[in-house]
Design a protein around this motif. Structure first.
Motif, PDB file in Angstrom:
ATOM      1  N   LEU A  47      25.224  93.558  56.398  1.00  0.00           N
ATOM      2  CA  LEU A  47      24.868  94.334  55.217  1.00  0.00           C
ATOM      3  C   LEU A  47      23.373  94.246  54.954  1.00  0.00           C
ATOM      4  O   LEU A  47      22.723  95.235  54.631  1.00  0.00           O
ATOM      5  N   GLU A  48      22.818  93.034  55.131  1.00  0.00           N
ATOM      6  CA  GLU A  48      21.381  92.851  54.886  1.00  0.00           C
ATOM      7  C   GLU A  48      20.543  93.676  55.854  1.00  0.00           C
ATOM      8  O   GLU A  48      19.448  94.113  55.529  1.00  0.00           O
ATOM      9  N   ALA A  49      21.085  93.892  57.077  1.00  0.00           N
ATOM     10  CA  ALA A  49      20.346  94.683  58.060  1.00  0.00           C
ATOM     11  C   ALA A  49      20.617  96.179  57.899  1.00  0.00           C
ATOM     12  O   ALA A  49      20.130  96.983  58.681  1.00  0.00           O
ATOM     13  N   GLY A  50      21.397  96.529  56.890  1.00  0.00           N
ATOM     14  CA  GLY A  50      21.606  97.940  56.585  1.00  0.00           C
ATOM     15  C   GLY A  50      22.802  98.575  57.243  1.00  0.00           C
ATOM     16  O   GLY A  50      22.793  99.778  57.502  1.00  0.00           O
ATOM     17  N   ASN A  51      23.845  97.794  57.551  1.00  0.00           N
ATOM     18  CA  ASN A  51      25.027  98.419  58.123  1.00  0.00           C
ATOM     19  C   ASN A  51      25.571  99.468  57.163  1.00  0.00           C
ATOM     20  O   ASN A  51      25.934  99.159  56.028  1.00  0.00           O
ATOM     21  N   PRO A  52      25.641 100.737  57.599  1.00  0.00           N
ATOM     22  CA  PRO A  52      26.008 101.809  56.661  1.00  0.00           C
ATOM     23  C   PRO A  52      27.438 101.720  56.141  1.00  0.00           C
ATOM     24  O   PRO A  52      27.702 102.116  55.008  1.00  0.00           O
ATOM     25  N   ILE A  53      28.370 101.206  56.952  1.00  0.00           N
ATOM     26  CA  ILE A  53      29.758 101.110  56.501  1.00  0.00           C
ATOM     27  C   ILE A  53      29.874 100.069  55.396  1.00  0.00           C
ATOM     28  O   ILE A  53      30.465 100.313  54.333  1.00  0.00           O
ATOM     29  N   LEU A  54      29.296  98.884  55.643  1.00  0.00           N
ATOM     30  CA  LEU A  54      29.351  97.838  54.620  1.00  0.00           C
ATOM     31  C   LEU A  54      28.622  98.278  53.355  1.00  0.00           C
ATOM     32  O   LEU A  54      29.047  97.947  52.242  1.00  0.00           O
ATOM     33  N   GLN A  55      27.541  99.017  53.533  1.00  0.00           N
ATOM     34  CA  GLN A  55      26.793  99.484  52.371  1.00  0.00           C
ATOM     35  C   GLN A  55      27.622 100.466  51.548  1.00  0.00           C
ATOM     36  O   GLN A  55      27.641 100.401  50.310  1.00  0.00           O
ATOM     37  N   LYS A  56      28.318 101.375  52.227  1.00  0.00           N
ATOM     38  CA  LYS A  56      29.163 102.348  51.515  1.00  0.00           C
ATOM     39  C   LYS A  56      30.319 101.653  50.800  1.00  0.00           C
ATOM     40  O   LYS A  56      30.692 102.030  49.688  1.00  0.00           O
ATOM     41  N   ILE A  57      30.899 100.647  51.456  1.00  0.00           N
ATOM     42  CA  ILE A  57      31.978  99.895  50.814  1.00  0.00           C
ATOM     43  C   ILE A  57      31.455  99.196  49.565  1.00  0.00           C
ATOM     44  O   ILE A  57      32.104  99.197  48.514  1.00  0.00           O
ATOM     45  N   TYR A  58      30.266  98.628  49.660  1.00  0.00           N
ATOM     46  CA  TYR A  58      29.654  97.954  48.516  1.00  0.00           C
ATOM     47  C   TYR A  58      29.379  98.947  47.382  1.00  0.00           C
ATOM     48  O   TYR A  58      29.656  98.665  46.212  1.00  0.00           O
ATOM     49  N   GLU A  59      28.864 100.125  47.734  1.00  0.00           N
ATOM     50  CA  GLU A  59      28.566 101.133  46.712  1.00  0.00           C
ATOM     51  C   GLU A  59      29.838 101.595  46.011  1.00  0.00           C
ATOM     52  O   GLU A  59      29.831 101.881  44.807  1.00  0.00           O
ATOM     53  N   ALA A  60      30.936 101.683  46.762  1.00  0.00           N
ATOM     54  CA  ALA A  60      32.189 102.174  46.193  1.00  0.00           C
ATOM     55  C   ALA A  60      32.918 101.114  45.378  1.00  0.00           C
ATOM     56  O   ALA A  60      33.630 101.445  44.424  1.00  0.00           O
ATOM     57  N   THR A  61      32.755  99.843  45.750  1.00  0.00           N
ATOM     58  CA  THR A  61      33.589  98.797  45.148  1.00  0.00           C
ATOM     59  C   THR A  61      32.830  97.660  44.488  1.00  0.00           C
ATOM     60  O   THR A  61      33.404  96.897  43.706  1.00  0.00           O
ATOM     61  N   GLY A  62      31.554  97.503  44.821  1.00  0.00           N
ATOM     62  CA  GLY A  62      30.806  96.355  44.330  1.00  0.00           C
ATOM     63  C   GLY A  62      31.113  95.084  45.101  1.00  0.00           C
ATOM     64  O   GLY A  62      30.745  93.984  44.686  1.00  0.00           O
ATOM     65  N   VAL A  63      31.804  95.220  46.241  1.00  0.00           N
ATOM     66  CA  VAL A  63      32.206  94.053  47.021  1.00  0.00           C
ATOM     67  C   VAL A  63      31.337  93.935  48.275  1.00  0.00           C
ATOM     68  O   VAL A  63      31.220  94.891  49.050  1.00  0.00           O
ATOM     69  N   LYS A  64      30.740  92.774  48.449  1.00  0.00           N
ATOM     70  CA  LYS A  64      30.005  92.471  49.670  1.00  0.00           C
ATOM     71  C   LYS A  64      30.946  91.711  50.604  1.00  0.00           C
ATOM     72  O   LYS A  64      31.534  90.711  50.208  1.00  0.00           O
ATOM     73  N   LEU A  65      31.070  92.198  51.823  1.00  0.00           N
ATOM     74  CA  LEU A  65      31.987  91.587  52.784  1.00  0.00           C
ATOM     75  C   LEU A  65      31.237  90.638  53.706  1.00  0.00           C
ATOM     76  O   LEU A  65      30.265  91.016  54.353  1.00  0.00           O
TER      77      LEU A  65
END
Length: 507
Positions: A47-65
């Protein structure tokens, strides 16, 4: 009365809106996951390196995986190690294979949250099938959200164009014709094989032996007595066929060194090394589409070079289909590493994973980056006009999606955008409906055996190892039967007795 009714409805609407607002509110949190990895050699962008899938999940849910990836071939072993070390347990993890000894022991020891009384509180989780939830239950309690799979998903697919060159132009309609096809494909050349096998042998052995007429895991004789499937004559008939095919060069002698993540390698290239696979039939239509995209094979309806075969009668005219699953392929559990206070937020996230938005992100990625919608409402994995660059897009998608689909549950059905209609996709979907009637059940699935819980996995692994050695000609029939005798002596007889007692009481 109408006045009070109006006030009641108004109050109910306000409460409903408040409840909806609360449900939609994003609760910022980090969630530690452990998932099986089918792309061990692919770069995973954090996520820190900008993975777009993890970023979209975070934007939708507020959850960092925070994901720990474990190679699929080592996942069962790592599961056992993880459950034995509560101090380093993830909060959410995939359990592969419901009701095995590790899962049952862990659940009974309190490693997982009991979700039985929570599921109905969530929009999507509550839409799962009660039968499948019960199939994955332990002592009548639900400890995980099952990962939904079609029952009649397993079968055979093969290259009909290569079969035609070997003299077989018609699809097999019974087991004898299937055997003839296999031996013909085995003789195509000295450096190619018929069946594409890897170290995951359960599917190949299961599909073969059940097709030949054996029961699934356990059988019932005419007197209502349970017995292990490997002692059925039809099971031995299936093993003998695989042994003969191996001896004639129809199976790669190094198949036990091939990881499941590399299973496709023998078929998805310009000069395939193997021409048939006993596996999930959806891999068959994906293989056809790979050939079209990467090697320019025709995509016209009716011109598929991959054929799907399932539900063919054995030598006695009986039709049986191996159940690739029990309506599920494992489950997602919430471990006690999750606090009671955090549990509702974790379940809310898992519920979101089953929404259309969640399913699409986890399984397909991002529109315009990993898939593109066409005018007919279907999706494809590269933009129009970019057929020649399909591999580049696939590599990028595999990198950013990695094995995120292992987090998918789809208990409420597949809500992802549909892919294009093709001959094999239509056949596959029709098979799921038509062949469900032929799927056979394990009569001990919902029964309890303490010995099986403690020792079943080890005993079954030892038997499978012996069957592999028999297929490869390393041991003879006497050696195989000695392994079966060891199974009986080391706990198998006790398992049978406990299952029989449970079965008789259930009757």
């Amino acid at each position: 009365m109408k006045k009070y009714l109006s006030l009641f409805l108004a109050l109910a609407m306000v409460l409903s809106m408040c409840s909806f607002a609360t449900a939609e509110a994003k609760e910022e949190m980090t969630l530690k996951l452990m998932l099986p990895d089918f792309y061990s050699d692919a770069e995973w962008k954090t996520l820190e390196a900008g993975n777009p899938i993890l970023q979209k999940i975070y934007e939708a849910t507020g959850v960092k995986l925070d994901i720990t990836w474990v190679p699929n071939s080592a996942y069962t072993e790592m599961t056992s190690m993880t459950l034995a070390d509560p101090a380093n347990m993830p909060e959410v993890m995939v359990i592969q294979g419901p009701r095995d000894a590790v899962t049952i022991n862990a659940a009974r020891a309190g490693a997982f949250w009991d979700l039985t009384d929570y599921i109905d509180q969530y929009e999507y989780l509550s839409q799962g099938e009660d039968t499948v939830y019960n199939n994955t239950a332990i002592d009548g309690r639900i400890y995980g959200i099952y990962r939904a799979r079609p029952y009649a998903r397993a079968g055979i697919y093969y290259r009909n164009d290569i079969a035609a060159k070997a003299g077989i132009t018609a699809e097999p309609t019974n087991v004898d014709e299937f055997k003839a096809l296999c031996f013909a494909l085995a003789g195509v050349s000295d450096d190619t094989y018929c069946i594409n096998m890897c170290k995951y042998v359960a599917g190949t052995i299961g599909i073969t032996t059940v097709m030949f007429g054996a029961p699934y895991t356990y059988g019932l004789d005419e007197n209502g007595k349970l017995y292990p499937a490997f002692e059925d004559p039809h099971f031995q008939e299936g093993l003998d066929f695989l042994r003969e095919l191996y001896a004639k060069g129809g199976i790669d002698p190094n198949f036990m060194t091939i990881e499941s993540g590399n299973w496709d390698d023998a078929e998805r290239n310009e000069n395939p090394k193997a021409f048939m696979r006993l596996d999930c039939l959806d891999n068959g239509f994906r293989y056809q589409e790979w050939l079209e995209t990467n090697l320019g094979f025709s995509n016209e309806y009716g011109n598929a070079v991959v054929s799907l075969v399932t539900a063919i009668p054995n030598s006695e005219g009986k039709v049986q289909v191996w159940p690739q699953n029990i309506g599920a392929s494992g489950e997602i559990v919430v471990t006690k590493a999750t606090t009671a206070e955090k549990l509702p937020a974790v379940l809310k996230f898992l519920d979101w994973c089953n929404s259309a938005e969640g399913q699409t992100l986890i399984n397909c990625g991002i529109e315009g980056e990993n898939y593109w919608m066409l005018e007919d409402g279907t999706r494809q994995n590269f933009p129009l006009g970019e057929d020649a660059n399909a591999n580049t897009y696939a590599t990028y998608t595999n990198t950013v999606l990695h094995s995120m689909n292992q987090l998918g549950m789809n208990v409420n059905g597949d809500l992802t955008p549909p892919t294009r209609k093709t001959q094999l996709r239509d056949e596959y979907n029709a098979n799921l409906v038509e062949n469900a009637q032929y799927v056979i059940a394990n009569p001990c699935l919902t029964l309890d055996s303490e010995t099986n819980t403690l020792m079943g996995t080890t005993l079954n692994t030892d038997v499978e190892d012996a069957q592999v050695q028999y297929i490869a000609g390393k041991i003879d029939l006497a050696g195989l039967q000695a392994a079966y005798a060891t199974w009986h002596d080391m706990g198998g007889d006790m398992i049978l007795m406990e299952y029989q007692d449970a079965y008789d009481k259930l009757k």
